[in-house]
Design a protein around this motif. Structure first.
Motif, PDB file in Angstrom:
ATOM      1  N   ASP A 203       0.845  -1.178   0.000  1.00 36.35           N
ATOM      2  CA  ASP A 203       0.000   0.000   0.000  1.00 36.35           C
ATOM      3  C   ASP A 203       0.887   1.236   0.000  1.00 36.35           C
ATOM      4  N   GLY A 204       0.426   2.292  -0.651  1.00 35.82           N
ATOM      5  CA  GLY A 204       1.204   3.520  -0.781  1.00 35.82           C
ATOM      6  C   GLY A 204       0.723   4.315  -1.976  1.00 35.82           C
ATOM      7  N   THR A 205       1.665   4.918  -2.682  1.00 35.32           N
ATOM      8  CA  THR A 205       1.342   5.814  -3.791  1.00 35.32           C
ATOM      9  C   THR A 205       1.607   5.130  -5.130  1.00 35.32           C
ATOM     10  N   MET A 206       0.705   5.341  -6.087  1.00 39.03           N
ATOM     11  CA  MET A 206       0.936   4.901  -7.458  1.00 39.03           C
ATOM     12  C   MET A 206       1.330   6.107  -8.307  1.00 39.03           C
ATOM     13  N   VAL A 207       2.301   5.902  -9.198  1.00 37.90           N
ATOM     14  CA  VAL A 207       2.708   6.946 -10.136  1.00 37.90           C
ATOM     15  C   VAL A 207       2.023   6.702 -11.471  1.00 37.90           C
ATOM     16  N   THR A 208       1.264   7.688 -11.934  1.00 39.08           N
ATOM     17  CA  THR A 208       0.681   7.614 -13.269  1.00 39.08           C
ATOM     18  C   THR A 208       1.699   8.184 -14.250  1.00 39.08           C
ATOM     19  N   VAL A 209       2.183   7.342 -15.146  1.00 41.38           N
ATOM     20  CA  VAL A 209       3.248   7.738 -16.068  1.00 41.38           C
ATOM     21  C   VAL A 209       2.665   8.079 -17.434  1.00 41.38           C
ATOM     22  N   LEU A 210       3.473   8.773 -18.224  1.00 43.88           N
ATOM     23  CA  LEU A 210       3.020   9.232 -19.543  1.00 43.88           C
ATOM     24  C   LEU A 210       3.139   8.166 -20.611  1.00 43.88           C
ATOM     25  N   GLY A 211       3.976   7.174 -20.377  1.00 40.83           N
ATOM     26  CA  GLY A 211       4.147   6.111 -21.356  1.00 40.83           C
ATOM     27  C   GLY A 211       4.883   4.940 -20.747  1.00 40.83           C
ATOM     28  N   THR A 212       4.721   3.765 -21.329  1.00 41.27           N
ATOM     29  CA  THR A 212       5.303   2.553 -20.744  1.00 41.27           C
ATOM     30  C   THR A 212       6.805   2.468 -20.950  1.00 41.27           C
ATOM     31  N   LEU A 214       8.973   5.209 -21.199  1.00 43.58           N
ATOM     32  CA  LEU A 214       9.637   6.483 -20.936  1.00 43.58           C
ATOM     33  C   LEU A 214      10.331   6.511 -19.579  1.00 43.58           C
ATOM     34  N   GLN A 215      10.432   5.366 -18.914  1.00 43.87           N
ATOM     35  CA  GLN A 215      10.981   5.344 -17.565  1.00 43.87           C
ATOM     36  C   GLN A 215      12.414   4.796 -17.579  1.00 43.87           C
ATOM     37  N   ASN A 216      13.178   5.139 -16.550  1.00 43.06           N
ATOM     38  CA  ASN A 216      14.443   4.459 -16.318  1.00 43.06           C
ATOM     39  C   ASN A 216      14.545   4.144 -14.833  1.00 43.06           C
ATOM     40  N   LYS A 217      15.510   3.327 -14.465  1.00 36.27           N
ATOM     41  CA  LYS A 217      15.586   2.842 -13.086  1.00 36.27           C
ATOM     42  C   LYS A 217      15.861   3.964 -12.091  1.00 36.27           C
ATOM     43  N   ASP A 218      16.584   4.995 -12.507  1.00 31.31           N
ATOM     44  CA  ASP A 218      16.876   6.098 -11.587  1.00 31.31           C
ATOM     45  C   ASP A 218      15.593   6.831 -11.186  1.00 31.31           C
ATOM     46  N   ILE A 219      14.735   7.092 -12.163  1.00 29.31           N
ATOM     47  CA  ILE A 219      13.462   7.762 -11.864  1.00 29.31           C
ATOM     48  C   ILE A 219      12.602   6.888 -10.955  1.00 29.31           C
ATOM     49  N   LEU A 220      12.543   5.606 -11.273  1.00 24.98           N
ATOM     50  CA  LEU A 220      11.696   4.703 -10.493  1.00 24.98           C
ATOM     51  C   LEU A 220      12.215   4.535  -9.067  1.00 24.98           C
ATOM     52  N   ARG A 221      13.528   4.472  -8.909  1.00 21.87           N
ATOM     53  CA  ARG A 221      14.096   4.384  -7.559  1.00 21.87           C
ATOM     54  C   ARG A 221      13.794   5.642  -6.756  1.00 21.87           C
ATOM     55  N   PHE A 222      13.853   6.800  -7.425  1.00 17.51           N
ATOM     56  CA  PHE A 222      13.535   8.046  -6.724  1.00 17.51           C
ATOM     57  C   PHE A 222      12.104   8.001  -6.182  1.00 17.51           C
ATOM     58  N   PHE A 223      11.142   7.625  -7.017  1.00 18.63           N
ATOM     59  CA  PHE A 223       9.755   7.571  -6.557  1.00 18.63           C
ATOM     60  C   PHE A 223       9.577   6.537  -5.447  1.00 18.63           C
ATOM     61  N   HIS A 224      10.284   5.425  -5.551  1.00 18.38           N
ATOM     62  CA  HIS A 224      10.093   4.328  -4.606  1.00 18.38           C
ATOM     63  C   HIS A 224      10.792   4.587  -3.270  1.00 18.38           C
ATOM     64  N   GLU A 225      11.999   5.134  -3.311  1.00 20.78           N
ATOM     65  CA  GLU A 225      12.811   5.240  -2.111  1.00 20.78           C
ATOM     66  C   GLU A 225      12.679   6.584  -1.398  1.00 20.78           C
ATOM     67  N   SER A 226      12.102   7.590  -2.052  1.00 12.91           N
ATOM     68  CA  SER A 226      11.905   8.893  -1.417  1.00 12.91           C
ATOM     69  C   SER A 226      10.613   8.880  -0.605  1.00 12.91           C
ATOM     70  N   THR A 227      10.262  10.022  -0.052  1.00 14.29           N
ATOM     71  CA  THR A 227       9.041  10.118   0.749  1.00 14.29           C
ATOM     72  C   THR A 227       7.768  10.027  -0.093  1.00 14.29           C
ATOM     73  N   TRP A 228       7.918   9.949  -1.419  1.00 10.23           N
ATOM     74  CA  TRP A 228       6.729   9.693  -2.237  1.00 10.23           C
ATOM     75  C   TRP A 228       6.183   8.291  -1.964  1.00 10.23           C
ATOM     76  N   ASN A 229       7.030   7.379  -1.513  1.00  4.64           N
ATOM     77  CA  ASN A 229       6.603   6.023  -1.141  1.00  4.64           C
ATOM     78  C   ASN A 229       5.819   5.338  -2.259  1.00  4.64           C
ATOM     79  N   ALA A 230       6.323   5.461  -3.485  1.00  2.00           N
ATOM     80  CA  ALA A 230       5.624   4.859  -4.623  1.00  2.00           C
ATOM     81  C   ALA A 230       5.775   3.342  -4.604  1.00  2.00           C
ATOM     82  N   ILE A 231       4.683   2.647  -4.845  1.00  2.00           N
ATOM     83  CA  ILE A 231       4.698   1.188  -4.857  1.00  2.00           C
ATOM     84  C   ILE A 231       4.596   0.629  -6.269  1.00  2.00           C
ATOM     85  N   GLY A 232       4.168   1.469  -7.231  1.00  3.39           N
ATOM     86  CA  GLY A 232       4.018   0.972  -8.589  1.00  3.39           C
ATOM     87  C   GLY A 232       3.752   2.093  -9.572  1.00  3.39           C
ATOM     88  N   LEU A 233       3.701   1.725 -10.861  1.00  2.15           N
ATOM     89  CA  LEU A 233       3.442   2.703 -11.908  1.00  2.15           C
ATOM     90  C   LEU A 233       2.435   2.143 -12.902  1.00  2.15           C
TER      91      LEU A 233
END
Length: 304
Positions: A203-212, A214-233
């Protein structure tokens, strides 16, 4: 066309529960257990759903569909170019014992729910379709009819950031990548609804992305490991919630306290595999989470 169908059926004022999901999962959950009791005498429901998911089992698929039609299901094939078909289930037309879920015995027909199922949208299409559906129906000049929307449930496939294929994500907010937009909400589904089934539940935050892609691991790690607490996209959550909030909180075209449910099952973990949301089908791995989510949504609807 959809609202005209509701009006013609005399059900436009009844409590409506909108579900955006795999259409077969709703119909099968409602009717398969009873419709296929001769074919699956000793099997649990998951075995039935796995069999129904196989393209080779057309006979039992047709039997469930025929049961649904006999008990009032209306199928509306898309003619607009959205590729979003619709099913409408009138629970007042369900014969005794035909459905795997039960309403209170003393509930009058005019209060029995309408279950409105629409195929899953793609990206910003989610806003356009839900926004249009939630607008009042114009019966004639200066006479608007507002849908009695009790709940809106969204089930989809998403990339998970801590887990693997088939695991579950139960969000409490959507954030829109590349913008300052964020949409917190009260989710009627909670992680405890799904524990004990052998799947990881986040449980946490989902990131709505602009395209399947357009992501890289650095962006995804930022969302997941920061206080955004993202669990998925995924690609639709913000667009669904934007339409729901504008209809309920600002435009007042549906009730302000409309219930919302969001649940996603994992297609893959892009942090581990580098795969995207378009990485391919889940096969039978997707059957269990799909029907677990479907069951919780329908259980809440029938218990409400």
């Amino acid at each position: 066309t959809i609202k005209e169908t509701l009006r013609e059926q005399g059900i436009i004022h009844r409590p409506v529960h909108i579900i955006s999901a795999n259409m077969h999962s709703i119909m099968n959950s409602l009717f398969a257990q009873r419709a296929l009791k001769k074919e699956f005498k000793e099997c649990d429901n998951l075995k039935i759903y796995e069999a129904l998911s196989s393209p080779s089992n057309l006979a039992i698929q047709d039997k469930v569909n025929a049961t649904a039609v006999k008990n009032g299901m209306i199928f509306i094939k898309d003619s607009s170019g959205t590729s979003i078909d619709v099913q409408i289930f009138d629970t007042a037309k369900f014969a005794d014992g035909v459905c795997g879920y039960e309403l209170p015995k003393d509930l009058p027909n005019e209060k029995k729910p309408i279950i409105f199922v629409m195929d899953y949208a793609f990206g910003e299409q989610a806003f356009e379709t839900i926004d249009e559906l939630l607008k009042p129906y114009s019966l004639k000049k200066n006479l608007l009819v507002f849908l009695n929307v009790d709940s809106i449930s969204i089930m989809g496939k998403a990339g998970i950031l801590e887990g693997g294929k088939g695991d579950l994500m139960i969000p409490s907010a959507h954030i829109f990548e590349g913008t300052a937009d964020n949409y917190p909400f009260k989710n009627e589904l909670v992680p405890e609804d799904f524990t004990g089934n052998g799947l990881k539940v986040l449980d946490g935050t989902m990131v709505t992305v602009l395209g399947t892609s357009l992501q890289n691991k650095d962006i995804l790690r930022f969302f997941h490991e920061s206080t955004w607490n993202a669990i998925g996209l995924e690609m639709e959550g913000v667009h669904y919630q934007k339409a729901i909030q504008s209809a309920s909180k600002i435009r007042k075209s549906i009730r302000e306290d409309v219930k919302v449910r969001y649940a996603y099952y994992a297609s893959d973990n892009p942090l581990e595999t580098g795969s995207t949301l378009a990485s391919g089908g889940l096969g039978t791995t997707g059957v269990k989470p799909t029907y677990l989510i479907t069951d919780k949504i329908l259980t809440q609807i029938f218990n409400s």
